[in-house]
Design a protein around this motif. Structure first.
Motif, PDB file in Angstrom:
ATOM      1  N   CYS A   4       0.718  -1.214   0.056  1.00 55.85           N
ATOM      2  CA  CYS A   4       0.108  -0.073  -0.072  1.00 55.85           C
ATOM      3  C   CYS A   4       0.754   1.013   0.073  1.00 55.85           C
ATOM      4  N   SER A   5       2.095   1.086   0.286  1.00 58.55           N
ATOM      5  CA  SER A   5       3.096   2.471   0.500  1.00 58.55           C
ATOM      6  C   SER A   5       2.553   3.476   1.390  1.00 58.55           C
ATOM      7  N   LYS A   6       1.751   3.235   2.133  1.00 58.40           N
ATOM      8  CA  LYS A   6       1.220   4.244   3.230  1.00 58.40           C
ATOM      9  C   LYS A   6       1.743   3.932   4.683  1.00 58.40           C
ATOM     10  N   GLU A   7       1.678   2.948   5.123  1.00 57.40           N
ATOM     11  CA  GLU A   7       1.807   2.455   6.656  1.00 57.40           C
ATOM     12  C   GLU A   7       3.307   1.766   6.738  1.00 57.40           C
ATOM     13  N   GLU A   8       3.728   2.011   7.770  1.00 55.45           N
ATOM     14  CA  GLU A   8       4.946   1.457   8.318  1.00 55.45           C
ATOM     15  C   GLU A   8       4.996  -0.131   8.222  1.00 55.45           C
ATOM     16  N   ALA A   9       5.941  -0.715   7.529  1.00 49.48           N
ATOM     17  CA  ALA A   9       6.053  -2.185   7.471  1.00 49.48           C
ATOM     18  C   ALA A   9       6.081  -2.876   8.748  1.00 49.48           C
ATOM     19  N   LYS A  10       5.295  -3.981   9.204  1.00 52.74           N
ATOM     20  CA  LYS A  10       5.304  -4.800  10.411  1.00 52.74           C
ATOM     21  C   LYS A  10       5.828  -6.044  10.166  1.00 52.74           C
ATOM     22  N   TYR A  11       5.695  -6.458   8.924  1.00 59.72           N
ATOM     23  CA  TYR A  11       5.968  -8.091   8.698  1.00 59.72           C
ATOM     24  C   TYR A  11       6.850  -8.231   7.244  1.00 59.72           C
ATOM     25  N   ARG A  12       7.545  -9.095   7.462  1.00 57.22           N
ATOM     26  CA  ARG A  12       8.400  -9.705   6.212  1.00 57.22           C
ATOM     27  C   ARG A  12       8.016 -11.064   5.607  1.00 57.22           C
ATOM     28  N   CYS A  13       7.514 -11.042   4.467  1.00 67.29           N
ATOM     29  CA  CYS A  13       7.319 -12.457   4.046  1.00 67.29           C
ATOM     30  C   CYS A  13       8.608 -13.536   3.713  1.00 67.29           C
ATOM     31  N   PRO A  14       8.513 -14.508   4.334  1.00 67.38           N
ATOM     32  CA  PRO A  14       9.651 -15.358   4.463  1.00 67.38           C
ATOM     33  C   PRO A  14       9.690 -15.881   3.067  1.00 67.38           C
ATOM     34  N   ARG A  15       9.120 -16.028   2.068  1.00 68.69           N
ATOM     35  CA  ARG A  15       9.151 -16.398   0.685  1.00 68.69           C
ATOM     36  C   ARG A  15       9.809 -15.382  -0.194  1.00 68.69           C
ATOM     37  N   CYS A  16       9.167 -14.278  -0.517  1.00 65.29           N
ATOM     38  CA  CYS A  16       9.621 -13.176  -1.508  1.00 65.29           C
ATOM     39  C   CYS A  16      10.463 -12.191  -0.922  1.00 65.29           C
ATOM     40  N   MET A  17      10.125 -12.071   0.643  1.00 68.63           N
ATOM     41  CA  MET A  17      11.013 -10.969   1.511  1.00 68.63           C
ATOM     42  C   MET A  17      10.298  -9.496   1.286  1.00 68.63           C
ATOM     43  N   LYS A  18       8.852  -9.666   0.901  1.00 68.12           N
ATOM     44  CA  LYS A  18       8.327  -8.264   0.593  1.00 68.12           C
ATOM     45  C   LYS A  18       7.926  -7.742   2.054  1.00 68.12           C
ATOM     46  N   CYS A  25      -2.557  -6.336   3.802  1.00 68.26           N
ATOM     47  CA  CYS A  25      -1.628  -6.299   2.254  1.00 68.26           C
ATOM     48  C   CYS A  25      -0.745  -7.554   2.250  1.00 68.26           C
ATOM     49  N   VAL A  26      -0.739  -8.331   3.315  1.00 69.35           N
ATOM     50  CA  VAL A  26      -0.211  -9.701   3.529  1.00 69.35           C
ATOM     51  C   VAL A  26      -0.734 -10.483   2.109  1.00 69.35           C
ATOM     52  N   LYS A  27      -2.014 -10.521   2.264  1.00 67.14           N
ATOM     53  CA  LYS A  27      -3.103 -11.219   1.474  1.00 67.14           C
ATOM     54  C   LYS A  27      -2.908 -10.506   0.057  1.00 67.14           C
ATOM     55  N   LYS A  28      -3.025  -9.279  -0.085  1.00 67.52           N
ATOM     56  CA  LYS A  28      -2.878  -8.722  -1.325  1.00 67.52           C
ATOM     57  C   LYS A  28      -1.689  -9.256  -1.977  1.00 67.52           C
ATOM     58  N   HIS A  29      -0.536  -9.170  -1.250  1.00 67.67           N
ATOM     59  CA  HIS A  29       0.675  -9.564  -2.056  1.00 67.67           C
ATOM     60  C   HIS A  29       0.795 -10.982  -2.507  1.00 67.67           C
ATOM     61  N   LYS A  30       0.028 -11.629  -1.658  1.00 69.86           N
ATOM     62  CA  LYS A  30       0.265 -13.082  -1.948  1.00 69.86           C
ATOM     63  C   LYS A  30      -0.564 -13.511  -3.115  1.00 69.86           C
ATOM     64  N   LEU A  31      -1.692 -12.892  -3.304  1.00 65.42           N
ATOM     65  CA  LEU A  31      -2.384 -13.068  -4.717  1.00 65.42           C
ATOM     66  C   LEU A  31      -1.934 -12.330  -5.462  1.00 65.42           C
ATOM     67  N   ALA A  32      -1.209 -11.188  -5.723  1.00 65.64           N
ATOM     68  CA  ALA A  32      -0.712 -10.451  -6.851  1.00 65.64           C
ATOM     69  C   ALA A  32       0.614 -11.269  -7.219  1.00 65.64           C
ATOM     70  N   LEU A  33       1.503 -11.859  -6.326  1.00 62.65           N
ATOM     71  CA  LEU A  33       2.638 -12.583  -6.880  1.00 62.65           C
ATOM     72  C   LEU A  33       2.534 -14.106  -6.655  1.00 62.65           C
ATOM     73  N   SER A  34       1.206 -14.502  -6.327  1.00 59.98           N
ATOM     74  CA  SER A  34       1.149 -16.119  -6.218  1.00 59.98           C
ATOM     75  C   SER A  34       2.187 -16.493  -5.357  1.00 59.98           C
ATOM     76  N   CYS A  35       2.444 -15.887  -4.164  1.00 62.91           N
ATOM     77  CA  CYS A  35       3.362 -16.199  -3.227  1.00 62.91           C
ATOM     78  C   CYS A  35       2.570 -17.047  -2.016  1.00 62.91           C
ATOM     79  N   ASN A  36       3.025 -18.372  -1.608  1.00 69.00           N
ATOM     80  CA  ASN A  36       2.431 -18.933  -0.653  1.00 69.00           C
ATOM     81  C   ASN A  36       3.033 -18.623   0.854  1.00 69.00           C
ATOM     82  N   GLY A  37       4.055 -17.616   0.865  1.00 69.63           N
ATOM     83  CA  GLY A  37       4.307 -17.242   2.213  1.00 69.63           C
ATOM     84  C   GLY A  37       5.351 -18.075   3.091  1.00 69.63           C
ATOM     85  N   VAL A  38       5.751 -19.201   2.310  1.00 65.33           N
ATOM     86  CA  VAL A  38       6.516 -20.491   3.005  1.00 65.33           C
ATOM     87  C   VAL A  38       8.034 -20.118   2.327  1.00 65.33           C
ATOM     88  N   ARG A  39       8.902 -20.027   3.554  1.00 67.33           N
ATOM     89  CA  ARG A  39       9.983 -19.866   2.997  1.00 67.33           C
ATOM     90  C   ARG A  39      10.635 -21.014   2.284  1.00 67.33           C
TER      91      ARG A  39
END
Length: 267
Positions: A4-18, A25-39
């Motif tokens: 969203c580029s609005k709020e301060e980041a609190k989490y980092r995805c173990p898979r793609c490091m976003k 926002c976690v759910k949105k990034h997983k949907l946009a990048l087809s990321c499963n969040g698993v390292r």
């Protein structure tokens, strides 16, 4: 937050490091990048960046592989006569079509996923097929694809501007907006060194069976759909199987960490 580029980041995805700021926002990034969040335990780490934590991670990964292999070897399906007959029939029928079909032991991801069947009455394969669109970071799995269907017809529901599904069309808009003549269909050549990955270009006007003849298939075909006008890093062999010249427009090959993991799984 990289979503969203609005709020301060609190989490980092173990898979793609976003970086993300919230569950939404976690759910949105997983949907946009087809990321499963698993390292990705098989991601490449250079020697200069290799630490004790990486060594420990690799050790645990090998332990997990050993346990999985042992459990698969003990599985009753491995010793089932019906399973052995089915796999033998599939390999034998594929050999009759000039296709070298290789199957993996029980427990491997591609073995569990594979739904390929052979219809003796129709004398036809119904393939499990995976389509990967690298430019959009999207992939789709098809089941029961008849071997006499052309690749162009297989791709119509995905990249045809008229016949494709509206949701898929939006996600693959870079493909649907491009001329059909720019679309290239590639398939990785198996049994090559990891530092020498190469691809064959398939003919969209011919059937799936015709395109698979003379090829080695591990469990099921995986097709990469790329565009000529966009930079791709896949080296395509010539029609005669020769290596491209170094000063040609062919690109050098590299795979994403997810695909590398899949290769390790099927090695």
């Amino acid at each position: 937050c990289e979503t969203c580029s609005k709020e301060e980041a609190k989490y980092r995805c173990p898979r793609c490091m976003k970086y993300s700021c919230s569950l939404l926002c976690v759910k949105k990034h997983k949907l946009a990048l087809s990321c499963n969040g698993v390292r990705d335990k098989t991601a490449f780490v250079s020697v200069n960046e290799f630490t004790d934590l990486n060594l420990l991670s690799d050790y645990r990964f090998l332990e997990d592989v050993g346990r999985t292999a042992d459990a698969a070897a003990r599985h009753c399906i491995v010793h089932s006569p019906a399973t052995k007959r089915l796999l033998y029939c599939l390999r034998n029928k594929a050999r009759g079509c000039n296709i070298e079909l290789k199957t993996l032991p029980v427990g491997f991801t591609k073995r569990r996923e594979n739904s390929t069947t052979f219809n003796s009455m129709e004398n036809k394969f119904y393939w499990h097929l995976k389509l990967i669109f690298p430019h959009c970071h999207a992939e789709y799995t098809l089941k029961g694809v008849p071997d006499d269907k052309t690749l162009a017809d297989i791709l119509k529901p995905y990249i045809d501007p008229v016949e494709s599904d509206p949701v898929i069309c939006q996600r693959l808009k870079i493909y649907t907006a491009s001329p059909q003549s720019d679309v290239r269909i590639l398939m990785k050549i198996e049994n090559r060194n990891r530092n020498s990955v190469r691809y064959n270009e398939l003919d969209a006007s011919r059937s799936l069976l015709d395109n698979l003849k003379g090829k080695v298939i591990i469990e099921y075909p995986t097709l990469f759909v790329v565009l000529k006008t966009l930079k791709s890093d896949m080296v395509v062999l010539g029609q005669d199987g020769s290596e491209p010249a170094e000063n040609s427009d062919s690109e050098s090959s590299s795979l994403s960490s997810a695909e590398e993991g899949e290769i390790r799984d099927s090695s």
